[in-house]
Design a protein around this motif. Structure first.
Motif, PDB file in Angstrom:
ATOM      1  N   LEU A 124       0.191   3.274  -9.675  1.00  0.00           N
ATOM      2  CA  LEU A 124       0.781   3.262 -11.010  1.00  0.00           C
ATOM      3  C   LEU A 124       1.934   2.275 -11.085  1.00  0.00           C
ATOM      4  N   VAL A 125       2.780   2.263 -10.075  1.00  0.00           N
ATOM      5  CA  VAL A 125       3.918   1.342 -10.059  1.00  0.00           C
ATOM      6  C   VAL A 125       3.431  -0.101  -9.992  1.00  0.00           C
ATOM      7  N   ARG A 126       2.433  -0.352  -9.162  1.00  0.00           N
ATOM      8  CA  ARG A 126       1.913  -1.719  -9.055  1.00  0.00           C
ATOM      9  C   ARG A 126       1.248  -2.164 -10.351  1.00  0.00           C
TER      10      ARG A 126
ATOM     11  N   TRP B 200       2.307  -5.373 -12.875  1.00  0.00           N
ATOM     12  CA  TRP B 200       1.453  -6.389 -13.485  1.00  0.00           C
ATOM     13  C   TRP B 200       1.667  -6.445 -14.994  1.00  0.00           C
ATOM     14  N   MET B 201       1.951  -5.317 -15.618  1.00  0.00           N
ATOM     15  CA  MET B 201       2.244  -5.321 -17.051  1.00  0.00           C
ATOM     16  C   MET B 201       3.524  -6.087 -17.343  1.00  0.00           C
ATOM     17  N   VAL B 202       4.514  -5.966 -16.449  1.00  0.00           N
ATOM     18  CA  VAL B 202       5.755  -6.722 -16.606  1.00  0.00           C
ATOM     19  C   VAL B 202       5.485  -8.219 -16.466  1.00  0.00           C
ATOM     20  N   LEU B 203       4.575  -8.574 -15.573  1.00  0.00           N
ATOM     21  CA  LEU B 203       4.265  -9.985 -15.366  1.00  0.00           C
ATOM     22  C   LEU B 203       3.432 -10.568 -16.506  1.00  0.00           C
ATOM     23  N   LEU B 204       2.455  -9.792 -17.002  1.00  0.00           N
ATOM     24  CA  LEU B 204       1.462 -10.342 -17.926  1.00  0.00           C
ATOM     25  C   LEU B 204       1.742 -10.044 -19.395  1.00  0.00           C
TER      26      LEU B 204
ATOM     27  N   MET C  91       0.819  -1.207   0.000  1.00  0.00           N
ATOM     28  CA  MET C  91       0.000   0.000   0.000  1.00  0.00           C
ATOM     29  C   MET C  91       0.857   1.262   0.000  1.00  0.00           C
ATOM     30  N   LEU C  92       2.130   1.130   0.388  1.00  0.00           N
ATOM     31  CA  LEU C  92       3.028   2.272   0.381  1.00  0.00           C
ATOM     32  C   LEU C  92       3.585   2.550  -1.015  1.00  0.00           C
ATOM     33  N   THR C  93       3.299   1.644  -1.940  1.00  0.00           N
ATOM     34  CA  THR C  93       3.756   1.794  -3.320  1.00  0.00           C
ATOM     35  C   THR C  93       2.640   2.385  -4.166  1.00  0.00           C
TER      36      THR C  93
END
Length: 280
Positions: free
Chosen positions: A115-117, A121-125, A110-112
């Motif tokens: 947008l970064v999170r 997910w784009m890097v993962l998917l 939650m401290l991130t």
């Protein structure tokens, strides 16, 4: 000789102290929230016309977007409930040290930035992302799978962002449940399922409802995650409002859509409060 009793002050005088203490926060909220909302409402009826509201509430395209937004918010809420309820329960059974570690795992994301999170997910998917490369390296597929720019990817990412918002209210209720009630139900011959559905779930229901309401309301206004992971195929009302402002420069219609969304959000909150209100 005893002194005469002091006359009882009116209620508004007894509230004078708390009111004065809360006045700075009230003025702050009025300046940064109430003022802009009123400006938004006035902008939506600029020229004395309700045409923007008529378009928002009768045009099939925008009604479809509103329905899609509520549907996505409902799915994300259910996903958070199914994932978050067991996590909250496990946290109540852990020792203080392990529970602190569990809360750290929940709270640190939650401290991130959202947008970064979402980019994570784009890097993962992505087509060349970690998941697709792993599947192809293991020989499980011979081409990249379409894991992004669809509804499941948006729901997974939104649920990941909002899951702590469900866990915390549920945990705060679960931790106050008297375990002796569960032992009593077991002693009276209730099965594990009966104890859960007839004792534990009703006792923790206020936390479930509070967490679900919080997740649902926040989901209604999500913008970044659907915009990036939806790839223009998954459109929520916040994306439409942004497009009206940035691309079409139609501030009046964007304001009307925003007011409709605000009213819908307040209606959801009012319904939740009504359900939670004690009856008697």
């Amino acid at each position: 000789m005893s002194s005469p009793a002091e006359p009882r002050r009116p209620r508004w005088l007894r509230l004078e102290g708390p009111f004065v203490l809360g006045l700075p926060a009230i003025l702050f909220l009025m300046l940064l929230f109430v003022g802009p909302v009123l400006r938004l409402m006035l902008m939506s009826v600029e020229g004395g016309s309700l045409a923007a509201y008529e378009k928002a509430l009768t045009d099939g395209l925008y009604l479809r977007v509103f329905l899609d937004t509520f549907e996505i918010a409902a799915i994300v809420t259910v996903a958070c409930a199914l994932l978050g309820y067991p996590v909250a329960y496990v946290l109540t059974t852990l020792s203080r040290g392990w529970a602190a570690l569990g809360f750290a795992c929940i709270m640190i994301p939650m401290l991130t930035s959202v947008l970064v999170r979402t980019y994570a997910w784009m890097v993962l998917l992505g087509r060349s992302g970690i998941i697709n490369r792993t599947l192809m390296d293991w020989g499980l597929t011979d081409r990249p799978l379409a894991l992004m720019y669809n509804l499941p990817s948006v729901i997974v990412a939104m649920a990941h962002v909002l899951l702590p918002m469900f866990i915390l209210p549920v945990y705060s209720v679960m931790v106050r449940v008297d375990r002796e009630l569960l032992r009593a139900a077991d002693g009276l011959g209730a099965s594990g399922w009966q104890t859960f559905t007839r004792v534990y779930l009703p006792l923790t229901w206020p936390g479930v409802l509070a967490g679900a309401t919080l997740v649902f309301i926040i989901s209604l206004g999500f913008y970044i995650t659907p915009a990036l992971l939806g790839g223009g195929r998954i459109v929520m009302i916040a994306n439409v409002i942004e497009n009206q402002v940035q691309a079409l420069l139609d501030w009046r219609f964007a304001s009307a859509l925003s007011v409709v969304l605000l009213v819908a959000t307040l209606a959801v909150q009012a319904a939740s409060n009504r359900v939670q209100a004690p009856r008697g």
